[in-house]
Scaffold this motif. Structure first.
Motif, PDB file in Angstrom:
ATOM      1  N   ASN A   1      42.287  37.475  25.785  1.00  0.00           N
ATOM      2  CA  ASN A   1      41.254  38.358  26.340  1.00  0.00           C
ATOM      3  C   ASN A   1      40.342  37.634  27.315  1.00  0.00           C
ATOM      4  N   ASN A   2      39.907  38.350  28.346  1.00  0.00           N
ATOM      5  CA  ASN A   2      38.954  37.807  29.309  1.00  0.00           C
ATOM      6  C   ASN A   2      37.552  38.230  28.889  1.00  0.00           C
ATOM      7  N   ILE A   3      36.587  37.461  29.336  1.00  0.00           N
ATOM      8  CA  ILE A   3      35.209  37.914  29.135  1.00  0.00           C
ATOM      9  C   ILE A   3      34.680  38.371  30.488  1.00  0.00           C
ATOM     10  N   GLN A   4      33.965  39.476  30.470  1.00  0.00           N
ATOM     11  CA  GLN A   4      33.392  39.979  31.723  1.00  0.00           C
ATOM     12  C   GLN A   4      32.075  39.261  32.011  1.00  0.00           C
ATOM     13  N   CYS A   5      31.984  38.718  33.235  1.00  0.00           N
ATOM     14  CA  CYS A   5      30.753  38.036  33.648  1.00  0.00           C
ATOM     15  C   CYS A   5      30.182  38.825  34.830  1.00  0.00           C
ATOM     16  N   VAL A   6      28.955  39.263  34.686  1.00  0.00           N
ATOM     17  CA  VAL A   6      28.369  40.124  35.708  1.00  0.00           C
ATOM     18  C   VAL A   6      27.464  39.311  36.620  1.00  0.00           C
ATOM     19  N   VAL A   7      27.809  39.322  37.916  1.00  0.00           N
ATOM     20  CA  VAL A   7      27.063  38.530  38.901  1.00  0.00           C
ATOM     21  C   VAL A   7      26.004  39.413  39.547  1.00  0.00           C
ATOM     22  N   ASP A   8      24.838  38.882  39.675  1.00  0.00           N
ATOM     23  CA  ASP A   8      23.754  39.598  40.363  1.00  0.00           C
ATOM     24  C   ASP A   8      23.967  39.383  41.863  1.00  0.00           C
ATOM     25  N   PHE A   9      24.818  40.222  42.449  1.00  0.00           N
ATOM     26  CA  PHE A   9      25.278  39.915  43.809  1.00  0.00           C
ATOM     27  C   PHE A   9      24.191  40.011  44.865  1.00  0.00           C
ATOM     28  N   GLU A  10      23.167  40.815  44.562  1.00  0.00           N
ATOM     29  CA  GLU A  10      22.088  40.939  45.554  1.00  0.00           C
ATOM     30  C   GLU A  10      21.331  39.627  45.720  1.00  0.00           C
ATOM     31  N   ASN A  11      21.267  38.882  44.641  1.00  0.00           N
ATOM     32  CA  ASN A  11      20.533  37.616  44.706  1.00  0.00           C
ATOM     33  C   ASN A  11      21.458  36.406  44.735  1.00  0.00           C
ATOM     34  N   THR A  12      22.727  36.643  45.088  1.00  0.00           N
ATOM     35  CA  THR A  12      23.660  35.520  45.181  1.00  0.00           C
ATOM     36  C   THR A  12      24.098  35.327  46.632  1.00  0.00           C
ATOM     37  N   ASN A  13      24.114  34.103  47.026  1.00  0.00           N
ATOM     38  CA  ASN A  13      24.471  33.742  48.384  1.00  0.00           C
ATOM     39  C   ASN A  13      25.894  34.205  48.722  1.00  0.00           C
ATOM     40  N   GLU A  14      26.060  34.773  49.899  1.00  0.00           N
ATOM     41  CA  GLU A  14      27.311  35.418  50.292  1.00  0.00           C
ATOM     42  C   GLU A  14      28.483  34.435  50.328  1.00  0.00           C
ATOM     43  N   GLU A  15      28.203  33.209  50.785  1.00  0.00           N
ATOM     44  CA  GLU A  15      29.252  32.175  50.843  1.00  0.00           C
ATOM     45  C   GLU A  15      29.819  31.910  49.454  1.00  0.00           C
ATOM     46  N   LEU A  16      28.913  31.887  48.485  1.00  0.00           N
ATOM     47  CA  LEU A  16      29.336  31.628  47.105  1.00  0.00           C
ATOM     48  C   LEU A  16      30.200  32.796  46.601  1.00  0.00           C
ATOM     49  N   LEU A  17      29.765  34.020  46.889  1.00  0.00           N
ATOM     50  CA  LEU A  17      30.528  35.193  46.438  1.00  0.00           C
ATOM     51  C   LEU A  17      31.960  35.158  46.960  1.00  0.00           C
ATOM     52  N   LYS A  18      32.114  34.699  48.207  1.00  0.00           N
ATOM     53  CA  LYS A  18      33.449  34.640  48.826  1.00  0.00           C
ATOM     54  C   LYS A  18      34.359  33.656  48.115  1.00  0.00           C
ATOM     55  N   ARG A  19      33.740  32.655  47.491  1.00  0.00           N
ATOM     56  CA  ARG A  19      34.561  31.620  46.834  1.00  0.00           C
ATOM     57  C   ARG A  19      34.971  32.011  45.412  1.00  0.00           C
ATOM     58  N   ILE A  20      34.481  33.146  44.952  1.00  0.00           N
ATOM     59  CA  ILE A  20      34.909  33.617  43.619  1.00  0.00           C
ATOM     60  C   ILE A  20      36.229  34.382  43.793  1.00  0.00           C
ATOM     61  N   THR A  21      37.319  33.637  43.751  1.00  0.00           N
ATOM     62  CA  THR A  21      38.633  34.250  43.985  1.00  0.00           C
ATOM     63  C   THR A  21      39.517  34.045  42.764  1.00  0.00           C
ATOM     64  N   THR A  22      40.582  34.826  42.677  1.00  0.00           N
ATOM     65  CA  THR A  22      41.513  34.688  41.555  1.00  0.00           C
ATOM     66  C   THR A  22      41.976  33.237  41.440  1.00  0.00           C
ATOM     67  N   SER A  23      41.835  32.702  40.228  1.00  0.00           N
ATOM     68  CA  SER A  23      42.255  31.341  39.887  1.00  0.00           C
ATOM     69  C   SER A  23      41.281  30.232  40.256  1.00  0.00           C
TER      70      SER A  23
END
Ligand code: 4AD
Ligand code: MG
Length: 477
Positions: free
Chosen positions: A43-65
Motif C-alpha cells: 500500500n502507498n501512503i497519500q502525502c498532500v502537498v500544499d502546492f500554493e506555498n511550494t516552489n514550482e521548480e520543486l513541484l516539477k521534480r516530484i515525478t514517478t520514481s
C-alpha cells in the motif's frame, strides 16, 4: 526525527503528530497528491502537498520514481480509499527520476517487458508483492524446520561427484577455453585444474545431506542448485533454490507425512502473514482469469486455493494405481496425450501429472512406489524387485513440486544397483561409507522453492518469481 515506514504509518492512529518518512513517488496527481511507497507494504501512503506555498521548480521534480524525504503531520484522511494521510510540511528530493526515460510507467506493462527490466520490475505492485511473499516463505521454511528439531546444513555448491543423475551439470573449470592441457589420451587433463579433478555446479545437496543425517538425525538444506538442461518451460530454471530435508529412521510414509505437513505449514504461515500482498495477488489472478476462455478458467481463486491445500489431505496414490487411472482415462483413449500411457513402467510426463491433479483428483497428489527403471540409483528397492520407494508431490497448475524417496540403506543392494548403472564405487566411496558404518533407513525429499512461490503467488511463469532468472540464452543482470 525517527523515520517511520509507510506500513507503520498506515497502521497508526496517533494523529496530529510530526512524522518523517522516505520513499519513492509512485504517482503525483493534481500537483497535490503523492502516492508514496517505500517497499514496507504494497500500500502507498497519500502525502498532500500544499502546492500554493511550494516552489514550482520543486513541484516539477516530484515525478514517478523520484526518491523523496518527507516530514509532515499524520492526519485522518478525508479522501476515499485511505484511513490516514500525511500533510506535508517539508519535502526534499533525494534522487530525481527523469519521467521521459523511466521505463516503468504507472500503467499495465506486459510481464515479458518487465522481465527485460528485471532491475526495475520490483518497483511494480505485482513484483513487490511476489518478492515479499517469497521472502516470507523463506522465513517460514527455516521456522518450520528449526521448530521441529532440524539442523540447517550448507552443502557444497561446487561438487566433484556427478553421480546423482538428476540433470545435466554446468562444468566448473579454471582452464581457458581452447587452452586446457590434454593428457596422453588426448582428453582434458583435469588433474591440472584448480581442484585437481573434474568439478560441476551441484544439482542437489542430497548425497552430502544424507551423510549429515547419519549423525545429526534431522537436517535440511536450502540453497541454490543448477541444471544445464535446455528446458524452456514456465516451470524450469537453470539456477533455482531447493529445500532438501533428510531424516534418519524415517520410512517413506513418514517422508510423505513430513512433505505434506511442511507444505501446509508454510502456506498457513504465509496466508496469515502476507494478507495485503495475497489479497492483491488474488485480485490480480482474478483479472487474468477473466481474459481467458471460460473452459480454461481455474475453479478457485488464489486465496481459496491456498486455503484448500492448507486444510485438506493430499491424495496418496501408487504409481500402479495412477497408471491404471491414466490408461483408462478419456484423453488416453482418445489419443489426446502426446505420450500415450499403455505400458506399465512408462515415465509420467507433465501432461499426465496435470491430468491426475487437475482433472481426476482435483487436489495435490503424492505418487509413490515408482518403477525402479525411471528413478535414481539411491532409492530403496521394494520387495517386488521392480518398484522403488520414491515419491513425487504433484500440484495443480504446477506439476511436480517435490521429488523424494526412502534411500537404499543396504550396502549390497546399493552396490549392485550402482554396478548395473555403471556408477563407479570409487567416485562415491564416501557415500557408501554411510552404509558401512551404522547404516539405518532414512528418507528425504527436494522441493523446488520457485515452484512453491509460483503456486503461492498465482503467477504463471517461474521467471517471474525469482529476482533475476537464469534460463537458456538468458543471464542478463
Ligand atoms: O526431483 P528432483 O530432481 O530431486 C532431487 O534432486 C533429489 N535429489 C531431491 C531429494 O530427494 N533430496 O528435484 C527436486 C525438485 C523438483 O520436484 C522440482 O520442484 C524442483 O526440484 N526442480 C526444479 N525447479 C526449477 N527448475 C528446474 N529446472 C527444476 N528441476 C527440479
Ligand atoms: Mg523429480
Amino acid at each position: 526525527m525517527k523515520r517511520s515506514s509507510v506500513k507503520e504509518l498506515l497502521h497508526s492512529d496517533k494523529f496530529l503528530q510530526e512524522i518523517h518518512v522516505k520513499g519513492w513517488v509512485r504517482t503525483f496527481r493534481s500537483n497535490r497528491f503523492i502516492a508514496l511507497n517505500d517497499g514496507s507494504t504494497i500500500n502507498n501512503i497519500q502525502c498532500v502537498v500544499d502546492f500554493e506555498n511550494t516552489n514550482e521548480e520543486l513541484l516539477k521534480r516530484i515525478t514517478t520514481s523520484a526518491a523523496v524525504s518527507i516530514t509532515g503531520t499524520l492526519i485522518e484522511s478525508e479522501g476515499k480509499g485511505q484511513k490516514v494521510e500525511i500533510k506535508v510540511s517539508n519535502l526534499e528530493i533525494l534522487g530525481d527520476s527523469n519521467p521521459d526515460e523511466y521505463p516503468i510507467q504507472p500503467k499495465k506493462h506486459s510481464l515479458e517487458f518487465l522481465r527485460e527490466n528485471a532491475h526495475l520490475r520490483i518497483r511494480t505492485n505485482t513484483f513487490s508483492a511476489v518478492m515479499r511473499v517469497r521472502s516470507t516463505l523463506s522465513f517460514a521454511v527455516h521456522k518450520y524446520f528449526q521448530e521441529n528439531g532440524f539442523n540447517y546444513v550448507n552443502t557444497p555448491i561446487i561438487t566433484g561427484s556427478d553421480a546423482e543423475g538428476a540433470g545435466e551439470m554446468f562444468h566448473v573449470t579454471n582452464f581457458e577455453a581452447n587452452q586446457a592441457p590434454l593428457n596422453e589420451q588426448g582428453n582434458i587433463d583435469y588433474s591440472k585444474d584448480f581442484f585437481g579433478k573434474e568439478t560441476n555446479l551441484t544439482v542437489s545437496g542430497q548425497l552430502e545431506a544424507e551423510t549429515y543425517a547419519m549423525a545429526l538425525g534431522k537436517v535440511y538444506t536450502f540453497g541454490p542448485t543448477f541444471r544445464a538442461e535446455n528446458s524452456n518451460t514456465t516451470r524450469h530454471l537453470a539456477e533455482f533454490w531447493m529445500i532438501e530435508p533428510e531424516v534418519a529412521f524415517n520410512d517413506l510414509d513418514a517422508n510423505m507425512d513430513l512433505s505434506e505437513d511442511f507444505i501446509k505449514s508454510v502456506l498457513t504461515y504465509v496466508i496469515e502473514n502476507c494478507k495485503d500482498d495475497l489479497a492483491f495477488l488474488d485480485n490480480r489472478l482474478a483479472q487474468e482469469e477473466k481474459s481467458k476462455p471460460q473452459a480454461e478458467r481455474s475453479e478457485m481463486g488464489l486465496l481459496e486455493k491456498l486455503n484448500f491445500v492448507a486444510n485438506n489431505n493430499f491424495k496418496r496414490v501408487s504409481y500402479t494405481e495412477a497408471f491404471d487411472i491414466l490408461r483408462n482415462s478419456k484423453p488416453n483413449k482418445k489419443k489426446k496425450f502426446q505420450f500415450p500411457v499403455n505400458e506399465w513402467g512408462v515415465d509420467l510426463q507433465s501432461e499426465h501429472e496435470r491430468y491426475l491433479v487437475e482433472k481426476h483428483f482435483k487436489s495435490p497428489v503424492i505418487l509413490f512406489d515408482y518403477p525402479a527403471k525411471i528413478k535414481a540409483f539411491y532409492m530403496r528397492l521394494n520387495d517386488d524387485g521392480k518398484t522403488v520407494r520414491a515419491m513425487d508431490v504433484l500440484f495443480p497448475g504446477i506439476g511436480e513440486m517435490v521429488g523424494g524417496s526412502q534411500r537404499e540403506e543396504r550396502l549390497d543392494v546399493l552396490k549392485a544397483k550402482m554396478a548395473e548403472l555403471n556408477i563407479e564405487e570409487e567416485e562415491l566411496w564416501w557415500y557408501l561409507d554411510t552404509r558401512k558404518f551404522g547404516t539405518a533407513i532414512h528418507s528425504g525429499f527436494g522441493l523446488g522453492f520457485e515452484r512453491l512461490v509460483l503456486f503461492t503467488t498465482g503467477m504463471s511463469n517461474i521467471r517471474d518469481v525469482i529476482p533475476f532468472p537464469r534460463t537458456p540464452q538468458n543471464a542478463e543482470f
